[in-house]
Design a protein around this motif. Structure first.
Motif, PDB file in Angstrom:
ATOM      1  N   ASN A 118       0.841  -1.192   0.000  1.00  0.00           N
ATOM      2  CA  ASN A 118       0.000   0.000   0.000  1.00  0.00           C
ATOM      3  C   ASN A 118       0.875   1.240   0.000  1.00  0.00           C
ATOM      4  O   ASN A 118       1.648   1.483   0.917  1.00  0.00           O
ATOM      5  N   ASN A 119       0.766   2.056  -1.084  1.00  0.00           N
ATOM      6  CA  ASN A 119       1.617   3.236  -1.225  1.00  0.00           C
ATOM      7  C   ASN A 119       1.007   4.493  -0.615  1.00  0.00           C
ATOM      8  O   ASN A 119       1.596   5.566  -0.699  1.00  0.00           O
ATOM      9  N   SER A 120      -0.182   4.396  -0.056  1.00  0.00           N
ATOM     10  CA  SER A 120      -0.813   5.568   0.546  1.00  0.00           C
ATOM     11  C   SER A 120      -0.383   5.705   2.005  1.00  0.00           C
ATOM     12  O   SER A 120      -0.174   4.707   2.700  1.00  0.00           O
ATOM     13  N   VAL A 121      -0.254   6.945   2.438  1.00  0.00           N
ATOM     14  CA  VAL A 121       0.158   7.220   3.810  1.00  0.00           C
ATOM     15  C   VAL A 121      -1.062   7.629   4.615  1.00  0.00           C
ATOM     16  O   VAL A 121      -1.847   8.475   4.180  1.00  0.00           O
ATOM     17  N   ILE A 122      -1.240   7.032   5.768  1.00  0.00           N
ATOM     18  CA  ILE A 122      -2.356   7.399   6.646  1.00  0.00           C
ATOM     19  C   ILE A 122      -2.046   8.751   7.275  1.00  0.00           C
ATOM     20  O   ILE A 122      -1.035   8.910   7.973  1.00  0.00           O
ATOM     21  N   ASN A 123      -2.871   9.719   7.004  1.00  0.00           N
ATOM     22  CA  ASN A 123      -2.666  11.055   7.544  1.00  0.00           C
ATOM     23  C   ASN A 123      -3.164  11.125   8.992  1.00  0.00           C
ATOM     24  O   ASN A 123      -4.236  10.605   9.308  1.00  0.00           O
ATOM     25  N   LEU A 124      -2.375  11.750   9.853  1.00  0.00           N
ATOM     26  CA  LEU A 124      -2.777  11.927  11.245  1.00  0.00           C
ATOM     27  C   LEU A 124      -3.555  13.227  11.371  1.00  0.00           C
ATOM     28  O   LEU A 124      -3.034  14.302  11.052  1.00  0.00           O
ATOM     29  N   SER A 125      -4.771  13.142  11.849  1.00  0.00           N
ATOM     30  CA  SER A 125      -5.565  14.351  12.081  1.00  0.00           C
ATOM     31  C   SER A 125      -5.077  15.037  13.350  1.00  0.00           C
ATOM     32  O   SER A 125      -4.295  14.471  14.132  1.00  0.00           O
ATOM     33  N   ASN A 126      -5.544  16.263  13.581  1.00  0.00           N
ATOM     34  CA  ASN A 126      -5.171  16.988  14.793  1.00  0.00           C
ATOM     35  C   ASN A 126      -5.613  16.230  16.038  1.00  0.00           C
ATOM     36  O   ASN A 126      -4.909  16.198  17.056  1.00  0.00           O
ATOM     37  N   GLN A 127      -6.795  15.598  15.966  1.00  0.00           N
ATOM     38  CA  GLN A 127      -7.301  14.835  17.111  1.00  0.00           C
ATOM     39  C   GLN A 127      -6.409  13.623  17.404  1.00  0.00           C
ATOM     40  O   GLN A 127      -6.110  13.318  18.568  1.00  0.00           O
ATOM     41  N   GLN A 128      -5.976  12.944  16.342  1.00  0.00           N
ATOM     42  CA  GLN A 128      -5.085  11.792  16.531  1.00  0.00           C
ATOM     43  C   GLN A 128      -3.728  12.232  17.083  1.00  0.00           C
ATOM     44  O   GLN A 128      -3.135  11.545  17.927  1.00  0.00           O
ATOM     45  N   LEU A 129      -3.237  13.376  16.610  1.00  0.00           N
ATOM     46  CA  LEU A 129      -1.958  13.891  17.106  1.00  0.00           C
ATOM     47  C   LEU A 129      -2.043  14.226  18.580  1.00  0.00           C
ATOM     48  O   LEU A 129      -1.131  13.922  19.358  1.00  0.00           O
ATOM     49  N   ILE A 130      -3.142  14.840  18.979  1.00  0.00           N
ATOM     50  CA  ILE A 130      -3.327  15.193  20.391  1.00  0.00           C
ATOM     51  C   ILE A 130      -3.322  13.939  21.273  1.00  0.00           C
ATOM     52  O   ILE A 130      -2.799  13.949  22.387  1.00  0.00           O
ATOM     53  N   LEU A 131      -3.880  12.849  20.754  1.00  0.00           N
ATOM     54  CA  LEU A 131      -3.908  11.600  21.518  1.00  0.00           C
ATOM     55  C   LEU A 131      -2.504  11.093  21.838  1.00  0.00           C
ATOM     56  O   LEU A 131      -2.303  10.416  22.852  1.00  0.00           O
ATOM     57  N   THR A 132      -1.527  11.406  20.992  1.00  0.00           N
ATOM     58  CA  THR A 132      -0.169  10.923  21.235  1.00  0.00           C
ATOM     59  C   THR A 132       0.462  11.546  22.477  1.00  0.00           C
ATOM     60  O   THR A 132       1.417  11.002  23.030  1.00  0.00           O
TER      61      THR A 132
END
Length: 259
Positions: free
Chosen positions: A2-16
């Motif tokens: 799979n050559n597509s990259v899963i983009n991290l949303s702002n909400q997902q980034l905050i979870l980190t």
């Protein structure tokens, strides 16, 4: 693949940032007061990376040799500053200049050779290659020089009587410092050697992981990782060699006495 990259949303980034909270909790439970450092470090990292991201987007889109060169020079300047700043009261002006010479000469030589001979992008200053590769080479070389500098400073302070005793017996400054120079060089390149030995078995390095996440074939990512690690080893070795074989002289006056 799979050559597509899963983009991290702002909400997902905050979870980190939950990971930061875990680190804060564990350091507190162990009675270590590093909460301020962890919080400040996380905030600085976030701000600096977003600023760097916006700058890189602009530089990549412009493909300007001037902007790419200025960015490399800025990275070199910060690297020299980071080496000197914590120890500026213990360094004379000549030693500071030696640090700058070693850092710039070793990294620039390695980066130019790497681009001209190995990668050969078109144009040769293509920021897509110049900036990330330059950053890895400059950052690792900075760490190497910093370790080598610590070795010389510790030697001049903790082994002063041995060095002065060798001078009194007729040894030259180079001879008196020889074993300390060797030990400092070994200490400085050890982290890079350890990284090389452990890559592929214990860890997958950041560059390779990033390429794979970006959809690049693991076999291509492996080739790039091998190439950059050998370049880093070369740059660290050159920078440390230049610094140590020029730097030790700054610990002595014109009468060959330990300052």
């Amino acid at each position: 693949m799979n050559n597509s990259v899963i983009n991290l949303s702002n909400q997902q980034l905050i979870l980190t940032y939950i990971f930061t909270a875990i680190a804060l909790l564990l350091t507190s439970l162990n009675g270590i007061n590093r909460n301020k450092d962890i919080i400040n470090g996380t905030i600085r990292m976030t701000i600096q990376l977003f600023i760097a991201g916006f700058i890189l987007v602009y530089v990549f889109d412009s493909s300007s040799i001037v902007l790419s060169t200025l960015l490399i020079l800025l990275m070199e300047s910060f690297a020299v500053f980071n080496i000197i700043s914590p120890k500026k009261d213990r360094l004379n002006s000549k030693l500071k200049k030696t640090i700058a010479i070693a850092q710039i000469s070793g990294t620039v030589f390695t980066l130019i050779f790497f681009l001209l001979v190995v990668i050969r992008p078109k144009p040769i200053y293509n920021p897509q290659y110049l900036i990330p590769l330059g950053g890895m080479i400059i950052g690792n070389s900075m760490t190497g020089i910093n370790l080598a500098l610590n070795g010389l400073l510790d030697a001049s302070e903790n082994n002063r009587s041995k060095i002065e005793g060798s001078l009194m017996l007729g040894a030259s400054p180079r001879m008196a410092m020889d074993k300390f120079i060797q030990k400092s060089f070994d200490t400085a390149i050890t982290p890079t050697l350890n990284s090389i030995k452990n890559i592929g078995i214990i860890s997958l390095p950041g560059m390779m992981t990033g390429q794979i996440l970006g959809g690049v074939s693991p076999l291509i990512a492996i080739r790039y990782q091998i190439a950059i690690m050998t370049a880093i080893l070369s740059s660290v070795s050159i920078c440390d060699f230049v610094f140590l074989h020029l730097g030790y002289k700054n610990f002595f006056n014109k009468q060959e006495q330990l300052i």
